[in-house]
Scaffold this active site. Structure first.
Site, PDB file in Angstrom:
ATOM      1  N   CYS A   1       0.780  -1.175   0.043  1.00 42.02           N
ATOM      2  CA  CYS A   1      -0.145   0.040   0.022  1.00 42.02           C
ATOM      3  C   CYS A   1       0.969   1.277  -0.098  1.00 42.02           C
ATOM      4  CB  CYS A   1      -1.048   0.091   1.303  1.00 42.02           C
ATOM      5  SG  CYS A   1      -1.726  -1.466   1.482  1.00 42.02           S
TER       6      CYS A   1
ATOM      7  N   ARG B   1       2.092   1.255  -6.242  1.00 40.22           N
ATOM      8  CA  ARG B   1       2.224   0.368  -4.843  1.00 40.22           C
ATOM      9  C   ARG B   1       0.995  -0.350  -4.671  1.00 40.22           C
ATOM     10  NH1 ARG B   1       6.825   1.746  -1.922  1.00 40.22           N
ATOM     11  NH2 ARG B   1       5.974   0.603  -0.285  1.00 40.22           N
TER      12      ARG B   1
ATOM     13  N   ASN C   1       0.430   0.390   6.159  1.00 39.06           N
ATOM     14  CA  ASN C   1       0.824  -0.710   5.242  1.00 39.06           C
ATOM     15  C   ASN C   1       1.478  -1.664   5.998  1.00 39.06           C
ATOM     16  OD1 ASN C   1       2.082  -1.912   3.073  1.00 39.06           O
ATOM     17  ND2 ASN C   1       3.664  -0.340   2.953  1.00 39.06           N
ATOM     18  N   GLY C   2       1.048  -3.077   5.653  1.00 39.06           N
ATOM     19  CA  GLY C   2       1.760  -4.084   6.285  1.00 39.06           C
ATOM     20  C   GLY C   2       0.610  -5.122   6.854  1.00 39.06           C
TER      21      GLY C   2
ATOM     22  N   LYS D   1       6.390 -11.296 -18.191  1.00 40.27           N
ATOM     23  CA  LYS D   1       6.121 -10.131 -18.711  1.00 40.27           C
ATOM     24  C   LYS D   1       4.670 -10.101 -19.391  1.00 40.27           C
ATOM     25  CE  LYS D   1       8.042  -8.070 -16.993  1.00 40.27           C
ATOM     26  NZ  LYS D   1       9.130  -8.256 -15.785  1.00 40.27           N
TER      27      LYS D   1
ATOM     28  N   GLU E   1       1.914 -10.889 -16.826  1.00 38.82           N
ATOM     29  CA  GLU E   1       1.479  -9.966 -15.714  1.00 38.82           C
ATOM     30  C   GLU E   1       0.699  -8.729 -16.638  1.00 38.82           C
ATOM     31  OE1 GLU E   1       4.603  -8.509 -13.300  1.00 38.82           O
ATOM     32  OE2 GLU E   1       5.992  -8.368 -15.094  1.00 38.82           O
TER      33      GLU E   1
ATOM     34  N   HIS F   1       9.807 -33.440 -23.323  1.00 39.40           N
ATOM     35  CA  HIS F   1       9.730 -34.325 -22.181  1.00 39.40           C
ATOM     36  C   HIS F   1       8.150 -33.956 -21.622  1.00 39.40           C
ATOM     37  CE1 HIS F   1      13.659 -35.977 -22.048  1.00 39.40           C
ATOM     38  NE2 HIS F   1      14.096 -34.568 -22.251  1.00 39.40           N
TER      39      HIS F   1
ATOM     40  N   LYS G   1       3.776  -3.020  -7.194  1.00 37.52           N
ATOM     41  CA  LYS G   1       5.142  -2.958  -7.509  1.00 37.52           C
ATOM     42  C   LYS G   1       5.802  -3.300  -6.360  1.00 37.52           C
ATOM     43  CE  LYS G   1       8.474  -1.421 -10.229  1.00 37.52           C
ATOM     44  NZ  LYS G   1       8.818  -2.304 -11.100  1.00 37.52           N
TER      45      LYS G   1
HETATM   46  O1  M6R Z   1      11.367  -5.386  -5.762  1.00 38.09           O
HETATM   47  P1  M6R Z   1      11.559  -6.903  -6.194  1.00 38.09           P
HETATM   48  O2  M6R Z   1      12.637  -6.827  -7.352  1.00 38.09           O
HETATM   49  O3  M6R Z   1      11.962  -7.607  -4.770  1.00 38.09           O
HETATM   50  O4  M6R Z   1      10.409  -7.438  -6.427  1.00 38.09           O
HETATM   51  C1  M6R Z   1      10.284  -8.865  -6.890  1.00 38.09           C
HETATM   52  C2  M6R Z   1       8.963  -9.224  -7.620  1.00 38.09           C
HETATM   53  O5  M6R Z   1       7.636  -8.805  -7.019  1.00 38.09           O
HETATM   54  C3  M6R Z   1       9.075  -8.560  -8.984  1.00 38.09           C
HETATM   55  O6  M6R Z   1      10.066  -8.780  -9.702  1.00 38.09           O
HETATM   56  C4  M6R Z   1       7.747  -8.737  -9.676  1.00 38.09           C
HETATM   57  O7  M6R Z   1       7.976 -10.099 -10.146  1.00 38.09           O
HETATM   58  C5  M6R Z   1       7.678  -7.858 -11.099  1.00 38.09           C
HETATM   59  N1  M6R Z   1       6.380  -7.362 -11.074  1.00 38.09           N
HETATM   60  C6  M6R Z   1       7.900  -8.666 -12.317  1.00 38.09           C
HETATM   61  O8  M6R Z   1       7.822  -7.467 -13.510  1.00 38.09           O
END
Ligand code: M6R
Length: 623
Positions: A2, A27, A101-102, A500, A503, A519, A618
Site C-alpha cells: 500500500c 504500489r 501498510n503491512g 512479462k 502480468e 519431455h 510494485k
Molecule cells: O522489488 P523486487 O525486485 O524484490 O520485486 C520482486 C518481484 O515482486 C517483481 O520482480 C515482480 O515479479 C515484477 N512485477 C515482475 O515484473
C-alpha cells in the site's frame, strides 16, 4: 504494497496528498482514502473503491480544507477492495484516524478482545484493530495519544507503517514503522528552533516527497515519530527512548517520476535501458586498466576470497536475473552458486555456513520475503550482500555490503530496466570476484570488460530494430497461451519473457528450457500455439535450431529472437527480431528487450492497464 502519504505544515494538505497518492498508486490501486483535520477542526475521512481518480471525483463537493492530513492507496490483504475496507479507519470515538501498510498477524485475537470490551468494528481489515487498540490503550491507561501508540504497538505482531491523526491535536502527525517502509520529508522551512514555514511530509517511498524537499529521514524499525507543526520531529523507540534522526539527501529528480512523453511508464523504462545501463556501469569500470571498481566486493575482499558458496535469494523478475547471474558467476569465479526463491528459503531450514555468501536481489529493496530470507541468513552468521535499486530501502540497510543498480526509479509494475540493471550488476560482481580470486585469464577478463562496455550501444540498436513488433503484436492479441523457449543463458530470459506477458496482458505463458519440450510440453503445440524462441548465434544455437524444427513440424507458430544476419532461424520463423551479436553470457541483456516490447504491445492492443495490471503491486511488502 500500500502507499501512505502524510502532510503537516502551512499549505493546504489535500492537493499535496492527492498528488502523493498518484505518485504512490503503483504500489497498490484497489481503493484509496484520505483523512483531514479541516479548518473547522473536523476530522473527516473520504474513501473510494478503485483508483485515486475515483477518490478525487468523490471529494469534489466535500470540505477538503486544512493543513494536516494522511492518505492511502490500498492493495487489499484482509477484506475485499471496497470503500469500507479502504483506509483511513476511524477509532470508536472518531477522534483518531489511521492508515497502514503491512499485516497485523495477531489482529484476530486483538479484535476479539476489543469486541469483548464493547468496541464495534466496521471493516474486515487488520488495520481497524490498530486504531481501535490505540484508543483503547489511551482510555484504559489515561494517557496521551503518543503514549497509547507505544503501548498498542508493543502488543502487535506483524509488519506496519502507520500514520495517525488526532482530532484533539491538529498540530501533530504521528508515524511509526516496523517491517514496512516509511520516510519523513523535512520541509525547507524547518529549523531546529522550530521557526519558519515548517512542514513535514510522510511517504511510503520518496516519490510523494521529492517535489517539496530532498531532505529526508528514513524511519527505522520500531521507531515512532511525532511531527509537529512547529518544525520539531521527535523520534523514540518502542521503549520511549529518544533516537537521533539522521537527515539524508535524496538522490532523485522529479523528471524521473514523469512519463516524459511516453504513453506508459513501462515503455519509457524499456527505452531508458541504454542510459540506465551506462549509469549502472559508471565509475565501476576503469577502461584504461580494464579494472572493475566495485567497492562492495573490494572492501570485503577476504570474504570473497574464502567464499565456499553463493546463495542468491530473490522473487519474480529478480529471481530470473539471479538465474542468469548464477551461470555467469560460476563461470567467472568457480564458486558454486545456488538460486532460491526467497519465499521458500525463509521457511526451510537451509544448510548454510559462515563461509557462504547470501545475495539478495530486489528492485524495491522492500520485498518482504527477500527481507525475511536475509534475516535468516544473518541469523546463521552469513555475509549478506544486497543488489537493489531503491536507495535507502530496507534491504540495503540490512545487509553487510552491496551494490545499487542505479537505473533510476522504476514505476511500471512490470520490471524492465531493473532486470537489465540487475544483470549488469551481477556481471560486474562476478568480474570483481574473479579479479580477487584470479579465476579468469587476463586476456579473457579484458574482453569481458570491453564487451560489456558495448552493451548500451547494442541495446539502442535493439530498440530501434524492435519497432516492427508493434505491427505484428496485433496478430497475437486473441491467443490464450504462449510458450517461450531458450537454452543456457537464455532459458531464464524465456521465463522473464513469459512473466512479462502474463502480468500485463493476462495471457497464460510458460517459459521452458527448449530441450525440455520433448519431455511433455510439446503435446501443447498446434497451429494455435505461438512459440517465442530465443536463438542467438552463439551458445547452444544448433540445438535450438533442432528444437525449432520439432515445433515447426507440429505446426507451432514461431516468433524468434536471432543474431543480426541470421538466415537459418529467420527462414523457419513466422516473425523474427534481430539483436546485435554479443558474447553468450551477455545476450540476455539484449534478447529481453524485444520480449518486453512484445508483451507491451500485446497488452496495449488488448486494452490492458499496462502500468497498473490487475491484482499486482510494485513493491510486495507483505508475504
Ligand atoms: O522489488 P523486487 O525486485 O524484490 O520485486 C520482486 C518481484 O515482486 C517483481 O520482480 C515482480 O515479479 C515484477 N512485477 C515482475 O515484473
Amino acid at each position: 504494497m500500500c502507499g501512505i502519504v502524510g502532510y503537516i505544515g502551512t499549505k493546504d494538505s489535500y492537493p499535496i496528498l492527492i498528488k502523493g497518492l498518484h505518485r504512490l498508486e503503483y504500489r497498490g490501486y484497489d481503493s484509496a482514502g484520505i483523512s483531514l483535520i479541516t479548518s473547522n477542526g473536523d476530522l473527516v475521512v473520504y474513501k473510494a473503491k478503485g483508483k485515486v481518480s475515483s477518490l478525487e471525483h468523490d471529494t469534489a463537493d466535500k470540505d477538503i480544507s486544512g493543513t494536516i492530513g494522511i492518505a492511502h492507496t490500498r492493495w487489499a490483504t484482509h477484506g475485499e477492495p471496497n470503500a469500507t475496507n479502504a483506509h483511513p479507519h476511524y477509532s470508536e470515538s472518531h477522534n483518531l484516524t489511521l492508515v497502514h501498510n503491512g499485516i497485523i498477524e495477531n489482529y484476530k485475537p486483538l479484535r476479539t478482545e476489543l469486541e469483548k470490551n464493547g468496541l464495534t468494528f466496521h471493516s474486515e481489515t487488520d488495520t481497524e484493530v490498530l486504531v481501535q487498540l490505540i484508543e483503547y490503550m489511551q482510555i484504559t491507561h489515561q494517557c496521551d495519544t503518543v503514549t497509547a501508540v507505544h503501548l498498542a504497538l508493543k502488543n502487535v505482531v506483524g509488519a506496519y507503517a502507520i500514520a495517525i491523526l488526532d482530532k484533539r491535536n491538529p498540530n501533530q502527525l504521528i508515524a511509526a514503522r516496523k517491517g514496512s517502509p516509511l520516510i519523513i520529508g523535512v520541509g525547507k522551512g524547518n529549523s531546529t528552533a522550530g521557526e519558519g514555514n515548517a512542514e513535514f511530509l510522510l511517504g511510503s517511498d520518496a516519490t510523494p516527497i521529492i517535489e517539496y524537499t530532498d531532505q529526508v529521514i528514513y524511519l527505522k524499525d520500531e521507531e515512532i515519530a511525532v511531527l509537529n507543526r512547529n518544525g520539531k520531529c521527535a523520534i523514540t523507540n518502542l521503549d520511549s527512548i529518544q533516537q537521533t534522526p539522521q537527515l539524508q539527501t535524496l538522490q532523485m529528480s522529479l523528471d524521473e517520476l514523469e512519463k516524459g512523453g511516453f504513453q506508459h511508464f513501462m515503455l519509457k523504462e524499456i527505452y531508458e535501458q541504454p542510459n540506465a545501463i551506462r549509469t549502472c556501469m559508471k565509475g565501476r569500470i576503469d577502461p584504461q586498466n580494464h579494472d572493475i571498481l566495485l567497492s562492495g566486493v573490494i572492501d570485503h575482499r577476504d570474504r570473497f576470497l574464502n567464499a565456499k558458496r553463493i546463495i542468491i535469494c530473490a522473487c519474480g523478475t529478480s529471481w530470473h536475473s539471479a538465474l542468469i547471474g548464477k551461470y555467469f558467476i560460476e563461470e567467472a569465479t568457480k564458486i558454486p552458486v545456488e538460486v532460491e526463491y526467497a519465499s521458500e528459503f525463509r521457511y526451510r531450514n537451509p544448510v548454510i555456513s559462515k563461509q557462504d555468501i547470501v545475495i539478495a536481489i530486489s528492485q524495491s529493496g522492500e520485498t518482504a520475503d527477500t527481507l525475511a530470507a536475509i534475516q535468516l541468513a544473518r541469523e546463521k552468521g552469513c555475509f549478506v550482500y544486497g543488489i537493489c535499486n531503491v536507495i535507502g530501502s530496507s534491504i540495503p540497510r540490512n545487509t553487510d555490503s552491496g551494490t545499487y543498480i542505479h537505473v533510476g526509479p522504476e514505476i511500471g509494475v512490470a520490471s524492465t530496466k531493473a532486470f537489465t540493471g540487475q544483470l549488469t550488476t551481477l556481471i560486474l560482481f562476478g568480474l570483481a570476484i574473479a579479479k580477487v580470486r584470479q579465476t579468469l585469464d587476463e586476456q579473457l577478463f579484458h574482453q569481458l570488460v570491453d564487451d560489456l562496455m558495448l552493451i548500451p550501444e547494442k541495446m539502442q540498436w535493439t530498440l530501434e530494430h524492435s519497432k516492427g513488433i508493434e505491427q505484428f503484436a496485433r496478430t497475437f492479441t486473441y491467443c490464450k497461451n504462449f510458450i517461450y523457449l531458450g537454452r543456457g543463458y537464455n532459458y531464464p530470459v524465456a521465463l522473464e519473457g513469459a512473466l512479462k506477458l502474463k502480468e500485463i496482458s493476462y495471457i497464460h505463458a510458460e517459459g521452458y528450457p527448449a530441450a525440455e519440450m520433448k519431455h511433455g510440453p510439446i503435446a501443447l503445440i498446434d497451429e494455435e500455439m505461438p512459440v517465442v524462441v530465443i536463438a542467438p548465434k552463439r551458445g547452444l544455437y544448433d540445438k535450438v535450431v533442432s528444437n525449432i524444427q520439432e515445433i515447426k513440424s507440429r505446426k507451432g507458430r514461431i516468433i524468434s529472437i536471432v543474431t543480426e544476419g541470421d538466415t537459418i532461424v529467420k527462414n523457419m520463423s513466422d516473425y523474427c527480431i534481430e539483436i546485435p551479436d554479443t558474447r553468450d553470457s551477455y545476450a540476455p541483456l539484449l534478447a529481453v528487450i524485444p520480449l518486453q516490447m512484445l508483451a507491451y504491445y500485446i497488452a496495449i492492443t488488448k486494452g490492458r492497464d499496462v502500468d497498473q495490471p490487475r491484482n499486482l503491486a510494485k513493491s510486495v511488502t507483505v508475504e
